[in-house]
Design a protein around this motif. Structure first.
Motif, short mmCIF file in Angstrom:
data_model
loop_
_atom_site.label_atom_id
_atom_site.label_comp_id
_atom_site.label_asym_id
_atom_site.label_seq_id
_atom_site.Cartn_x
_atom_site.Cartn_y
_atom_site.Cartn_z
N THR A 17 53.91 51.12 29.28
CA THR A 17 55.05 50.56 30.01
C THR A 17 56.36 50.83 29.28
O THR A 17 57.37 51.20 29.88
CB THR A 17 54.86 49.06 30.22
OG1 THR A 17 53.64 48.83 30.94
CG2 THR A 17 56.02 48.47 31.01
N CYS A 18 56.34 50.65 27.97
CA CYS A 18 57.56 50.85 27.18
C CYS A 18 57.95 52.34 27.10
O CYS A 18 59.14 52.68 27.12
CB CYS A 18 57.42 50.26 25.79
SG CYS A 18 57.38 48.44 25.77
N PHE A 19 56.97 53.23 27.04
CA PHE A 19 57.28 54.66 27.09
C PHE A 19 57.92 55.01 28.43
O PHE A 19 58.83 55.85 28.49
CB PHE A 19 56.02 55.50 26.87
CG PHE A 19 55.69 55.75 25.42
CD1 PHE A 19 56.62 56.32 24.56
CD2 PHE A 19 54.44 55.42 24.91
CE1 PHE A 19 56.33 56.56 23.23
CE2 PHE A 19 54.13 55.65 23.58
CZ PHE A 19 55.07 56.22 22.73
N TYR A 47 48.72 37.86 29.45
CA TYR A 47 50.02 37.20 29.45
C TYR A 47 50.83 37.71 28.27
O TYR A 47 50.41 37.60 27.11
CB TYR A 47 49.87 35.68 29.35
CG TYR A 47 51.21 34.99 29.21
CD1 TYR A 47 52.07 34.88 30.31
CD2 TYR A 47 51.64 34.48 27.98
CE1 TYR A 47 53.30 34.27 30.20
CE2 TYR A 47 52.88 33.87 27.86
CZ TYR A 47 53.71 33.77 28.97
OH TYR A 47 54.95 33.18 28.84
N GLU A 48 51.95 38.31 28.57
CA GLU A 48 52.90 38.77 27.55
C GLU A 48 54.29 38.60 28.14
O GLU A 48 54.59 39.19 29.19
CB GLU A 48 52.64 40.22 27.16
CG GLU A 48 53.63 40.80 26.16
CD GLU A 48 53.56 40.13 24.80
OE1 GLU A 48 54.61 40.04 24.13
OE2 GLU A 48 52.47 39.67 24.40
N PRO A 49 55.14 37.79 27.52
CA PRO A 49 56.46 37.51 28.11
C PRO A 49 57.23 38.78 28.45
O PRO A 49 57.40 39.67 27.62
CB PRO A 49 57.16 36.72 27.00
CG PRO A 49 56.05 36.05 26.26
CD PRO A 49 54.93 37.04 26.27
N GLU A 160 59.68 43.60 22.52
CA GLU A 160 60.75 43.70 21.53
C GLU A 160 60.31 44.57 20.37
O GLU A 160 61.08 45.41 19.87
CB GLU A 160 61.13 42.31 21.03
CG GLU A 160 62.17 42.28 19.93
CD GLU A 160 63.56 42.66 20.40
OE1 GLU A 160 64.42 42.93 19.54
OE2 GLU A 160 63.81 42.68 21.63
N ASP A 161 59.07 44.40 19.92
CA ASP A 161 58.56 45.19 18.80
C ASP A 161 58.48 46.67 19.12
O ASP A 161 58.69 47.51 18.24
CB ASP A 161 57.17 44.68 18.38
CG ASP A 161 57.22 43.36 17.65
OD1 ASP A 161 58.33 42.96 17.23
OD2 ASP A 161 56.17 42.72 17.49
N MET A 163 60.31 48.29 21.61
CA MET A 163 61.62 48.84 21.95
C MET A 163 62.58 48.85 20.77
O MET A 163 63.46 49.70 20.67
CB MET A 163 62.24 48.03 23.10
CG MET A 163 61.37 47.94 24.35
SD MET A 163 61.02 49.53 25.11
CE MET A 163 62.59 49.87 25.90
N ARG A 164 62.38 47.90 19.85
CA ARG A 164 63.26 47.81 18.67
C ARG A 164 62.41 47.59 17.42
O ARG A 164 62.52 46.56 16.75
CB ARG A 164 64.27 46.67 18.84
CG ARG A 164 65.19 46.86 20.04
CD ARG A 164 66.04 45.62 20.30
NE ARG A 164 66.80 45.76 21.53
CZ ARG A 164 66.31 45.54 22.75
NH1 ARG A 164 65.04 45.16 22.89
NH2 ARG A 164 67.05 45.69 23.83
N PRO A 165 61.58 48.55 17.08
CA PRO A 165 60.66 48.38 15.94
C PRO A 165 61.39 48.46 14.61
O PRO A 165 62.47 49.05 14.51
CB PRO A 165 59.69 49.55 16.10
CG PRO A 165 60.52 50.61 16.77
CD PRO A 165 61.44 49.87 17.71
N ASN A 166 60.77 47.85 13.59
CA ASN A 166 61.37 48.01 12.26
C ASN A 166 60.94 49.32 11.61
O ASN A 166 61.51 49.73 10.62
CB ASN A 166 61.05 46.82 11.35
CG ASN A 166 59.59 46.45 11.33
OD1 ASN A 166 58.73 47.33 11.39
ND2 ASN A 166 59.29 45.17 11.24
#
Length: 433
Positions: A17-19, A47-49, A160-161, A163-166
């Motif tokens: 989904t994020c890709f 379930y994942e917000p 969030e992890d 799309m904006r990973p460390n």
């Protein structure tokens, strides 16, 4: 870029989904026809917000598709992610790679042009090499490369992890494969996300090492909590005091009933067994696992002690069943050890969880579930908090006291460690205080 993702479990669905959100054309493949049809209809299997919104948006634009037809998904694909389960193998604790290897063999049937085959599943070191051997026996080696791209997604914060990973870790053996991986993650270069490019074996070890280290911090602070209880110290202040040291950091230093979930338990066990295969002692990680297993049983005894030494014939109200908040994941949750131990000691258990009760019903027997946390407490002898959902952080404690038969609260997450519950007439038992 056109990509395929094999497996629509937690990792595969979030990653695919994020890709698609990045702008790639993504087809997620699963053998479960019901799950695929539900996803097409916008019904999430987990379930994942925020996940449902992201899935539906990208399905509507045509960038994200779901299918059971691997052949059509592979048509024109430049990269394929293997995101199937790698559970602990029965009997020996090794990661079970049968689903990974089966997926690789099936993918090989439909590779006709150069494709990078990427492991997103958590796999032991050496898996990439084994996949290369499998593909080499089925295809011309010019048609593929194998890469490792471990995930670092926290349940409850996975989007969030991603799309904006460390950091993003990529293990490759060729420049050609590296170029494909760079193109896949090109949107993150704009944010100057650190990209760690290394060989496959190193990438595979990084994943296990990261999870084992975080599990170690959890078991460490839980042992410190036990000491704090004996000597009159406060583990929350200890956590703060050591966490402010930048060499240590404050994350994963919250004392509690032990770690659970889909990653830490199975990955620490798999790391131990992989090390055994290479005759490398892994005593720290082995101790972490032992401490965590003992921890869950000790929490049940803590509740029994709070009840005066017995829970036989008593009603226990439990708030929180999942291994952490913002997920419906019950895998290896402390509640799966604590609740049966209380039942074996003669207690009746009433429980509420905002998202986890449907899954809990499959795993826990003879528990009475309630849709409201206050209903759970009616005439209970003890209130036990196991999971730190936000919904439980601001309970009306006057109402709680009126509902409980005895005003005893066992708080396994120190949610109310800041409140002066004894002044309200409660017997309050926290962790490491």
């Amino acid at each position: 870029m056109k990509i395929a993702v094999i497996g629509t479990g937690y990792v595969g669905l979030v990653s695919g989904t994020c890709f698609a959100e990045f702008g790639h054309e993504v087809t997620c493949v699963d053998k479960d026809a019901t799950k695929v049809e539900n996803l097409k209809a916008g019904i999430m299997p987990i379930y994942e917000p925020g996940l449902d919104t992201l899935v539906n948006r990208n399905v509507a634009t045509g960038k994200l598709q779901f299918t059971t037809d691997l052949k059509s998904a592979m048509d024109g694909t430049e990269a394929v992610f293997i995101a199937v389960g790698t559970p602990s193998r029965r009997g020996d604790g090794h990661a079970d790679l049968q689903y990974v290897f089966k997926a690789v063999e099936e993918v090989a049937s439909y590779i006709t042009t150069y494709t990078v085959v990427i492991t997103k599943s958590t796999v032991p070191v050496g898996t990439g090499k084994k996949i290369t051997e499998i593909l080499s026996g089925l295809l011309d080696t010019s048609l593929f490369d194998v890469a490792s791209n471990p995930e670092f997604l926290r349940e409850g914060a996975a989007i969030e992890d991603f799309m904006r990973p460390n950091r993003v870790v990529v293990g490759t053996e060729t420049d050609r494969a590296r170029d494909v991986m760079k193109e896949l993650y090109r949107p993150l270069f704009l944010n100057e996300t650190p990209m760690v490019f290394t060989n496959r074996e190193t990438a595979e070890v990084i994943k296990y090492a990261a999870n084992a280290f975080l599990a170690t911090k959890i078991s460490f602070i839980n042992e410190m909590a036990d000491l704090c209880e004996k000597v009159g110290a406060d583990v929350q202040q200890v956590s703060k005091g050591i966490g402010l040291d930048k060499r240590i950091g404050g994350k994963f230093l919250n004392a509690g009933p032990g770690y659970g979930g889909s990653c830490f338990p199975k990955d620490t066990r798999a790391l131990i067994h992989t090390a055994e295969d290479y005759d490398v002692p892994m005593e720290i990680v082995r101790s972490v696992v032992t401490v965590n297993e003992n921890r869950k049983q000790a929490m049940a005894q803590k509740i029994i002690d709070a009840a005066g030494g017995t829970v036989d014939g008593k009603k226990i109200a439990v708030l929180g069943l999942t291994f952490k908040p913002n997920t419906d994941d019950m895998r290896e949750s402390p509640s799966l050890d604590i609740i049966p131990a209380l039942q074996n000691a003669g207690a009746s258990v009433h429980a509420h969880d905002p998202q986890g009760m449907e899954e809990a019903e499959k795993l826990l027997e003879n528990v009475t579930y309630h849709q409201d946390p206050y209903d759970t407490m009616h005439d209970a002898d003890i209130l036990v908090l196991i999971t730190e959902w936000n919904e439980f952080r601001a309970l009306n404690m006057t109402r709680v006291k009126s509902l409980l038969k005895s005003p005893v609260v066992v708080d396994l997450r120190n949610i109310y460690g800041h409140a002066d519950l004894p002044s309200l007439g409660f017997t309050y038992i926290g962790i490491g205080r």
